[in-house]
Motif scaffolding. Structure first.
Motif, short mmCIF file in Angstrom:
data_model
loop_
_atom_site.label_atom_id
_atom_site.label_comp_id
_atom_site.label_asym_id
_atom_site.label_seq_id
_atom_site.Cartn_x
_atom_site.Cartn_y
_atom_site.Cartn_z
N SER A 96 60.93 47.27 74.96
CA SER A 96 60.70 48.68 74.68
C SER A 96 61.14 49.56 75.84
N ALA A 97 60.84 49.11 77.06
CA ALA A 97 61.25 49.89 78.23
C ALA A 97 62.76 50.00 78.30
N VAL A 98 63.45 48.91 78.02
CA VAL A 98 64.92 48.92 78.01
C VAL A 98 65.44 49.91 76.97
N LEU A 99 64.91 49.83 75.76
CA LEU A 99 65.39 50.68 74.67
C LEU A 99 65.06 52.15 74.93
N THR A 100 63.85 52.40 75.41
CA THR A 100 63.44 53.79 75.64
C THR A 100 64.28 54.43 76.75
N TYR A 101 64.47 53.71 77.86
CA TYR A 101 65.16 54.29 79.01
C TYR A 101 66.68 54.26 78.83
N ALA A 102 67.21 53.12 78.41
CA ALA A 102 68.67 52.98 78.34
C ALA A 102 69.26 53.68 77.12
N ALA A 103 68.49 53.75 76.02
CA ALA A 103 68.99 54.40 74.81
C ALA A 103 68.44 55.80 74.64
N ALA A 104 67.48 56.19 75.51
CA ALA A 104 66.87 57.53 75.46
C ALA A 104 66.34 57.84 74.06
N VAL A 105 65.51 56.91 73.53
CA VAL A 105 64.95 57.09 72.20
C VAL A 105 63.49 56.64 72.22
N PRO A 106 62.58 57.38 71.57
CA PRO A 106 61.20 56.90 71.44
C PRO A 106 61.18 55.60 70.65
N VAL A 107 60.37 54.65 71.09
CA VAL A 107 60.31 53.34 70.44
C VAL A 107 58.92 53.13 69.84
N VAL A 108 58.88 52.82 68.56
CA VAL A 108 57.64 52.47 67.86
C VAL A 108 57.48 50.97 67.99
N LYS A 109 56.37 50.53 68.59
CA LYS A 109 56.19 49.11 68.92
C LYS A 109 55.24 48.45 67.93
N VAL A 110 55.75 47.47 67.19
CA VAL A 110 54.97 46.76 66.18
C VAL A 110 55.14 45.26 66.39
N GLY A 111 54.04 44.55 66.53
CA GLY A 111 54.11 43.11 66.72
C GLY A 111 53.99 42.34 65.40
N ARG A 112 54.68 41.24 65.33
CA ARG A 112 54.39 40.23 64.30
C ARG A 112 53.24 39.41 64.88
N ILE A 113 52.03 39.95 64.76
CA ILE A 113 50.93 39.40 65.53
C ILE A 113 49.61 39.68 64.84
N ALA A 114 48.62 38.80 65.11
CA ALA A 114 47.25 38.96 64.58
C ALA A 114 47.22 38.95 63.07
N GLY A 115 47.90 37.95 62.48
CA GLY A 115 47.90 37.81 61.03
C GLY A 115 49.08 37.03 60.48
N GLN A 116 50.08 36.73 61.34
CA GLN A 116 51.27 36.04 60.87
C GLN A 116 51.07 34.52 60.94
N TYR A 117 50.08 34.06 60.18
CA TYR A 117 49.73 32.64 60.16
C TYR A 117 50.20 31.93 58.90
N SER A 118 50.94 32.62 58.05
CA SER A 118 51.35 32.05 56.76
C SER A 118 52.86 32.17 56.63
N LYS A 119 53.49 31.19 55.98
CA LYS A 119 54.93 31.21 55.82
C LYS A 119 55.32 30.79 54.40
N PRO A 120 56.22 31.56 53.75
CA PRO A 120 56.79 31.08 52.48
C PRO A 120 57.74 29.93 52.77
N ARG A 121 57.89 29.04 51.85
CA ARG A 121 58.76 27.89 52.04
C ARG A 121 59.70 27.73 50.86
N SER A 122 60.87 27.19 51.13
CA SER A 122 61.88 27.04 50.08
C SER A 122 61.56 25.88 49.14
N LYS A 123 60.76 24.91 49.62
CA LYS A 123 60.40 23.76 48.78
C LYS A 123 58.89 23.52 48.87
N PRO A 124 58.26 23.14 47.77
CA PRO A 124 56.80 22.92 47.79
C PRO A 124 56.39 21.62 48.47
N THR A 125 57.33 20.69 48.61
CA THR A 125 57.00 19.40 49.22
C THR A 125 58.01 19.04 50.29
#
Length: 448
Positions: A96-125
């Motif tokens: 975020s610091a890199v993007l904010t300073y080097a690109a001069a743009v406000p950065v909205v920071k969102v984590g894939r965090i505190a809930g990403q414990y599940s995953k879809p899968r291409s095969k059931p087995t």
């Protein structure tokens, strides 16, 4: 504040529709007992915070900010420790610091965090050495160990997901408001990293520039409180609908429903069926919603998703997260962006350069080439530049650890290196050095 969902509000309509990628629990009564318990638990986030994130994403949709969304492919219960959480947060703060300073743009920071414990899968087995067992669907469903006992879906894991998410959010709030995320700390985020990494050394040079700018402002009598903490939001894929529904509450301010398991939730490529339960569920809640769009998505499908999920055309409500693949982004994305823009829908466009670029190495490891990740982001920017639209952000799977899961990057990881620190529970992630490399390159693209 939020309270338990009001039974007078029609919310259970999703239960009458087909729901893809749901576990087959052997004991439905045990699942009901768990979800009833969860329904009485406190919210993990609050409706007002979700609205605040919606306002920030509205800025992204209107071309005035950039969304940085990143974190683990799939969180693990045994990684809910201060060191692991701090490492992920540190990486996102540095990006975020890199993007904010080097690109001069406000950065909205969102984590894939505190809930990403599940995953879809291409095969059931999954089959190994002639033995076939249910596939691993994330720690919220079953265990990664290849045993019959571990692979049985266990609803009690939903309680552990809630508790792990609560612990993670508690620590994240402490870090982001208690001084650790103070912009004056840009050097301290890098102390363990700068000596051995080209990306770290490049970041340190940028940190010195930031430090000089802050010193100048302080000398002028300006030291805004905004520099001392950061807004940081939690997101995850709304995959397990029983869990998400149990954590849906009525906002006492508006009487509307919010999924208080996270500030933002998204619907995946495998579960975005227009007549399916996931889209119906998402249409009933007021959180900011993301939808993953793969290379087969048609403009008609994209417009139908907008009608279902954002009928009021509210900026900040809907984010389209494209995951096309480096070889298809330039061909498939332009028509989608063109048609959606022509409709007037205020969608935020975000690039997921990870999921369309996965392949299996000769060693059997799933991996991604950093050059492919970068090329998809380049294609994303090229398409938006050609159409005069806003490239709103990136959505990446990353970790703060020095893993060897994706090949390439400034510190060059080779295919033969994958086995050294291949630690992901599911898909390969960028390590800290690769994540910073990406941030610098994205900043250059955005600035130009």
């Amino acid at each position: 504040m939020t309270v338990n969902a009001d039974s007078s509000i029609s919310f259970d309509s999703w239960r009458d529709l087909p729901a893809a990628q749901q576990p087959e629990y052997p004991d439905p009564a045990a699942l009901r007992a768990v979800t009833e318990e969860l329904a009485g638990y406190p919210p993990l986030v609050f409706a007002g915070e979700c609205d605040q994130l919606g306002d920030r994403i509205a800025e992204v949709a209107q071309g005035r900010a950039f969304l940085l969304q990143g974190g683990d492919c799939a969180e693990a219960f045994d990684q809910v420790g201060a060191d692991q959480i701090r490492a992920k947060l540190k990486t996102l703060l540095q990006m975020s610091a890199v993007l904010t300073y080097a690109a001069a743009v406000p950065v909205v920071k969102v984590g894939r965090i505190a809930g990403q414990y599940s995953k879809p899968r291409s095969k059931p087995t999954e089959t190994r050495d002639g033995v076939t067992l249910p596939t691993y669907r994330g720690d919220s469903v079953n265990g990664a160990e290849f045993t019959e006992e571990a692979r049985v879906p266990d609803p009690s894991r939903l309680l552990r997901m809630y508790n792990s998410s609560a612990a993670t959010l508690n620590l994240v709030r402490g870090f982001t408001t208690g001084g650790y995320a103070d912009l004056h700390q840009v050097h301290s985020w890098n102390q363990d990293f700068v000596r051995n990494s080209a990306a770290g050394q490049r970041y340190e040079a940028l940190a010195r520039e930031i430090d000089n700018a802050l010193n100048f402002m302080r000398a002028c009598g300006a030291d805004p409180a905004e520099f001392q903490s950061v807004e940081f939001y939690a997101s995850h894929e709304a995959l397990l609908l029983d869990y998400e529904a149990a954590l849906t509450r009525t906002d006492s301010r508006s009487g509307r429903l919010y999924d208080v398991s996270g500030h933002m939730v998204w619907i995946g490529e495998r579960t975005r069926q227009l007549d399916g339960a996931h889209i119906e569920f998402a249409s009933r809640i007021q959180n900011p919603i993301g939808v993953k769009l793969g290379p087969t998505t048609t403009p008609e499908e994209a417009l139908a998703l907008i009608d279902r999920l954002d009928p009021e055309r509210r900026p900040g409500r809907l984010t389209f997260i494209t995951r096309m693949g480096a070889d298809r982004i330039r061909d498939r994305l332009p028509t989608l962006v063109e048609k959606v823009t022509a409709s007037g829908a205020p969608v935020a466009w975000v690039c997921d350069p990870m999921h369309g670029n996965t392949f299996e190495a000769a060693s059997g490891h799933k991996t991604r080439r950093f050059d492919d990740v970068l090329d998809e982001v380049k294609g994303f920017f090229e398409v938006h530049k050609g159409l005069g639209t806003h490239p709103g952000g990136i959505h990446v799977e990353l970790t703060g650890d020095d893993v060897t899961e994706c090949v390439g990057g400034g510190d060059e990881i080779f295919v033969d290196d994958l086995h050294q620190r291949y630690e992901t529970a599911c898909d390969p992630r960028l390590n800290r050095s690769q994540s910073l490399d990406l941030a610098f390159l994205v900043a250059e693209m955005y600035r130009s």
